[in-house]
Design a protein around this motif. Sequence first.
Motif, PDB file in Angstrom:
ATOM      1  N   ALA A  89     -25.896 -60.347 -18.774  1.00 37.77           N
ATOM      2  CA  ALA A  89     -26.329 -60.371 -17.378  1.00 37.77           C
ATOM      3  C   ALA A  89     -27.090 -61.651 -17.084  1.00 37.77           C
ATOM      4  CB  ALA A  89     -27.210 -59.164 -17.091  1.00 37.77           C
ATOM      5  N   ARG A 119     -19.549 -59.577 -17.579  1.00 32.14           N
ATOM      6  CA  ARG A 119     -20.589 -60.495 -17.067  1.00 32.14           C
ATOM      7  C   ARG A 119     -21.157 -59.894 -15.787  1.00 32.14           C
ATOM      8  NH1 ARG A 119     -17.210 -66.074 -17.153  1.00 32.14           N
ATOM      9  NH2 ARG A 119     -16.630 -66.103 -19.354  1.00 32.14           N
ATOM     10  N   TYR A 120     -22.449 -59.738 -15.783  1.00 28.26           N
ATOM     11  CA  TYR A 120     -23.116 -59.002 -14.703  1.00 28.26           C
ATOM     12  C   TYR A 120     -24.181 -59.896 -14.082  1.00 28.26           C
ATOM     13  CZ  TYR A 120     -26.672 -55.435 -13.248  1.00 28.26           C
ATOM     14  OH  TYR A 120     -27.627 -54.692 -12.605  1.00 28.26           O
ATOM     15  N   TYR A 138     -17.573 -63.855 -12.646  1.00 27.13           N
ATOM     16  CA  TYR A 138     -18.463 -62.723 -12.937  1.00 27.13           C
ATOM     17  C   TYR A 138     -17.837 -61.417 -12.464  1.00 27.13           C
ATOM     18  CZ  TYR A 138     -21.689 -66.432 -13.996  1.00 27.13           C
ATOM     19  OH  TYR A 138     -22.265 -67.548 -14.558  1.00 27.13           O
ATOM     20  N   ASP A 139     -18.221 -60.328 -13.145  1.00 26.04           N
ATOM     21  CA  ASP A 139     -17.518 -59.048 -12.965  1.00 26.04           C
ATOM     22  C   ASP A 139     -18.313 -57.974 -12.236  1.00 26.04           C
ATOM     23  OD1 ASP A 139     -15.391 -59.912 -14.830  1.00 26.04           O
ATOM     24  OD2 ASP A 139     -16.964 -59.753 -16.332  1.00 26.04           O
ATOM     25  N   MET A 140     -19.632 -57.950 -12.423  1.00 22.50           N
ATOM     26  CA  MET A 140     -20.407 -56.784 -11.986  1.00 22.50           C
ATOM     27  C   MET A 140     -21.656 -57.212 -11.221  1.00 22.50           C
ATOM     28  SD  MET A 140     -20.337 -55.045 -15.738  1.00 22.50           S
ATOM     29  CE  MET A 140     -21.283 -53.635 -15.272  1.00 22.50           C
ATOM     30  N   ASP A 142     -25.164 -55.571  -8.572  1.00 24.18           N
ATOM     31  CA  ASP A 142     -25.881 -54.449  -7.963  1.00 24.18           C
ATOM     32  C   ASP A 142     -26.841 -55.028  -6.932  1.00 24.18           C
ATOM     33  OD1 ASP A 142     -27.890 -55.391 -10.058  1.00 24.18           O
ATOM     34  OD2 ASP A 142     -29.052 -53.953  -8.887  1.00 24.18           O
TER      35      ASP A 142
END
Length: 247
Positions: A89, A119-120, A138-140, A142
């Motif tokens: 991350a 990858r967050y 990047y993948d994630m 919030d």
Amino acid sequence: MLTPEKAIAIQEALGADIIMCFDECPPATAEYSYVERSLAMTSRWARRCKEARRREDQHLFGIVQGGMHRDLRARSLDNIRSIGFDGYALGGLSVGEEKEQMYDVMDCCSPMMPDDAPRYIMGIGAPEDLIEAVWHGYDMFDCVMPTRNARNGMLFTSRGRINIKAKAHEEDQGPIDPECGCHVCRSYSRAYLRHLYRAGEILASQLNTYHNLHYYLDLMRQARQAIRDDRYADFRREFYARQASDQ
Ligand SMILES: [Zn+2]
């Protein structure tokens, strides 16, 4: 007092699929020397988190810090990678920096991120930030933005943002976004949603939140499909072209 060991014990008790190392997130204005000391501490804590871990059915992610400094980001990423985690991350973004600085950190870290782990990016962001982050590999993500902004009457649409409080929507019988297939857009008008907001009805927060979350999830669904179809560059260009068109 929260320690790395306690943070892991709590997250193991909660039982989430993804758990995070305990880290320090310095503000965007932090001095270079402060960020340097901070990332060294975050690296020591990351090692302690990995050692404190007991459950094997959760995914423990390491967090890269280093502020807006490319060399410190590289050092932090190197430290975290050498310890080894299930995912990686980027922390310390969306903490008051300019968008260009955020995109610069995404850009400098991306080539150094492992290819075989998720990858967050923590705590982002606006729709355009997600489009840029996916572009950089990047993948994630919030963020509170879709829900918090919904409660303040700010709604995301395929053509940009609208403020449902605005007088312009008083008599508008159309949906928030004609291109949105969500329950709210299929059932309620902008005029009705504006009325609910102004009347202080909790239903305004509920319906606005429903739409904004649907918008975000749909945006990511479209991004995944564009990657599968090998047309993400076009998708990104179309996203900005639509945002620019006035509603
Ligand atoms: Zn909708």
